[in-house]
Each structure stands twice: as structure tokens, then as C-alpha cells.
Design an enzyme around this catalytic site. Structure first.
Site, mmCIF file in Angstrom:
data_model
loop_
_atom_site.group_PDB
_atom_site.id
_atom_site.type_symbol
_atom_site.label_atom_id
_atom_site.label_comp_id
_atom_site.label_asym_id
_atom_site.label_seq_id
_atom_site.Cartn_x
_atom_site.Cartn_y
_atom_site.Cartn_z
ATOM 1 C CG HIS A 164 -0.244 0.047 2.526
ATOM 2 N ND1 HIS A 164 0.407 -1.047 3.055
ATOM 3 C CD2 HIS A 164 -0.079 1.048 3.438
ATOM 4 C CE1 HIS A 164 0.936 -0.737 4.221
ATOM 5 N NE2 HIS A 164 0.663 0.543 4.476
ATOM 6 C CD GLN A 166 0.465 4.843 5.066
ATOM 7 O OE1 GLN A 166 -0.221 5.471 5.884
ATOM 8 N NE2 GLN A 166 1.496 4.096 5.452
#
Length: 316
Positions: A164, A166
Site C-alpha cells: 500500500h 499512503q
């Protein structure tokens, strides 16, 4: 690849609804600004985060004892994403956009791979292109400047093993130090494949490349690989294991920071955005430590020191 024109308004709607329902925990904070050697630092003090739960699959240094094999699959918060936090279910076929469940900055969002990919694996050109498209859309649609960041490795501050990236809005008026680096002579004249740039007043190793309106995935991938090569060489020279680093970016630059620790000796955790001056204190005691030691001392401890050996040619 197209980001919807209503992306940020939808993100805001989902954020407001998730806060109201309790599915997203927003930790209110007070802030304090410092300036050290012409570098801006923005400290957020959020006491409620001292009790934030740690995910079961948080990346941790390997223990000396052998792990017991188990058939139980570790919890993955992105498989599937929580419906109340989901902003875009299918972005460019490979990704979803979700909100961070524990937010210190409002509308902190994440780009996650729809299929599991380890957080320790390098970013692909497709990841970089998707990230740049999102940050440009967020900047344009919100009127605020955002920074993207990627934590890789157990000493980077990574807490979830599913890949992921951010994104969060920078504080109003805050200027990250790479801005000045790329506006200098070497930044303006930077050419593809050139040695990465840095601010020579900072005591921790870091590497910067300007983007100069580079947008295509392969070109972005080359600039990222330039930083990754230098980062790996630095980690090897300093005998820092396992491989851990922070990668940050805006529309204007990429920044990589090799890491040797996830937190200081006092237990102060440092995430990627700490490298550009955004530090988080989980209470007044941590704030006092940061102020007494100075932000540069904190960043030097969790990063790598700058030494003459760092000037050798990178070889990865």
C-alpha cells in the site's frame, strides 16, 4: 489511467460518513512548528494514539526462535477493504483506494493492490504512475498539496504486509526540504541517470531526484530505481539489515531514506513523513524528548549516518 473528476469530493464524503459511524478513528492533535538549520519541522501531538492497536500481521524483526508453522492466514485489512473505508473499488484494474482507519490528518488515504503483493517488494512502474495520477488529482481537486509515501521493510515503520502507498495533505504553508534541493543548481540541471541529490546539512542519508514533469511509468520507474540502487548500496555499506527504507514523493520529486530502526531508543516511532519534518508525538512526554534531542538527532538515529563511504559509486 483516469482519476474520476469527483474523486476528492467522494473521498471526503466517505471520510465524513466513516468518522460519524465510528469505522474511522480520527485522533485530534495539537501542533507545534520548529525550524532547525533552515529546515521546517511540524510536530503533531496526539495522545490518543498511545493506545492504537497493532495489526496481527504487523512487520516485526525476526525472532531468534524458529516460528511455529500454522495454516491460519494472517489478518489482511485490505483483503477485502472495509466497505465503510472504500473510496474507489477498481482503479486502473489493479488497485483500490481506501481511507486509513486510524487518521491523524483528515482524509488520509491509501492506494492498495487488489491482489496481495508484499509490502517488502519494490514498487513497479505501474504503482508509481497510478500514485502520481492520484496525487495530482488530489492536489487539483482539493486545493491542498499532498505527499505520498511508501514504507518498506521492518525498520521503515511499515505495519501492514499487503502493499500500500499512503497519501496525506501537507500542513498549510509547510515546505518539505526537497523543494529547496531541486530548486538549486544541480536540481535544475538534473539529467536522467545522474547521481541523486541531497541536502548536505542533514545528518542522515537521503537521496532525491527531481521529476521535471516525468509522468510515464517507465520513466518514473527509472528514477525510482536510481534511488533504490543508492539506498541498497548505503544499507550494505553500513551493514544495516534487514533492507528497510522510506520512499516519499510529490508532483515535483522522489525521495528515498534508508532506515536502520523503526523507533528511537525511547520508543518514539518514526514514519516516512518524519523524514521531511512531519513528526508525531504520542503525548507530552514524547514531545519533550523530541524538543530536547532535536528532530535531526531523532532522524539520524533511525536512519543511517552520512559518511564518506556513502560517496562511492552505487553498484546495484
Amino acid at each position: 489511467m483516469t482519476v474520476p473528476e469527483n474523486f476528492y469530493s467522494k473521498l471526503s464524503e466517505v471520510y465524513d460518513a466513516a468518522v460519524a459511524s465510528g469505522d474511522l478513528i480520527y485522533a485530534e492533535s495539537t501542533t507545534k512548528d520548529l525550524a532547525v538549520n533552515d529546515i521546517s519541522y511540524h510536530l503533531a501531538i496526539a495522545s490518543s494514539l498511545a493506545s492504537k492497536p497493532v495489526p496481527d500481521n504487523a512487520e516485526k524483526p525476526k525472532e531468534t526462535e524458529p516460528e511455529i508453522e500454522t495454516s491460519e492466514k494472517p489478518f489482511d485489512p485490505f483483503d477485502p477493504p472495509h466497505p465503510a473505508l472504500l473510496v474507489l473499488d477498481n482503479f486502473n484494474n489493479d488497485y483500490a483506494v481506501v481511507l486509513n482507519k486510524f487518521a491523524v490528518v483528515p482524509r488520509h488515504f491509501l492506494l492498495v493492490t487488489r491482489e496481495f503483493s508484499p509490502q517488502s517488494s519494490p514498487l513497479r512502474p505501474e504503482d508509481l504512475e497510478a500514485s502520481l495520477q492520484l496525487i495530482k488529482a488530489a492536489n487539483k481537486q482539493s486545493g491542498k498539496r499532498h505527499v505520498g509515501f511508501f514504507n518498506s521493510g521492518v525498520n521503515s515503520g511499515a505495519s501492514v504486509t499487503h502493499k500500500h502507498i499512503q497519501f496525506l495533505a501537507l500542513p498549510d504553508g509547510f515546505k518539505p526540504f526537497p523543494d529547496d534541493v531541486i530548486k538549486g543548481k544541480y536540481g535544475r540541471d538534473y539529467e536522467e541517470g545522474q547521481r541523486p541529490l541531497s541536502n548536505d546539512t542533514l545528518p542522515f542519508a537521503h537521496f532525491i531526484v527531481p521529476l521535471h514533469e516525468v509522468e510515464e511509468g517507465d520513466d518514473l520507474g527509472f528514477r525510482y530505481s536510481t534511488l533504490l540502487s543508492r539506498t541498497l548500496t548505503s544499507l550494505r555499506l553500513h551493514k544495516a539489515t534487514p533492507i528497510s527504507y522510506n520512499f516519499l514523493f510529490t508532483e515535483e520529486w522522489f525521495l528515498a531514506v534508508p532506515r536502520r530502526a523503526a523507533e528511537t531508543k525511547e520508543g518514539i516511532s518514526v514514519n516516512a513523513v518524519g523524514a521531511i519534518g512531519l513528526l508525531l508525538a504520542k503525548g507530552d512526554e514524547e514531545l519533550k524528548i523530541i524538543e530536547e534531542r532535536g528532530p535531526e538527532s531523532i532522524l539520524e538515529e533511525v536512519g543511517l549516518p552520512v559518511r564518506e563511504e556513502d560517496e562511492v559509486e552505487y553498484d546495484y
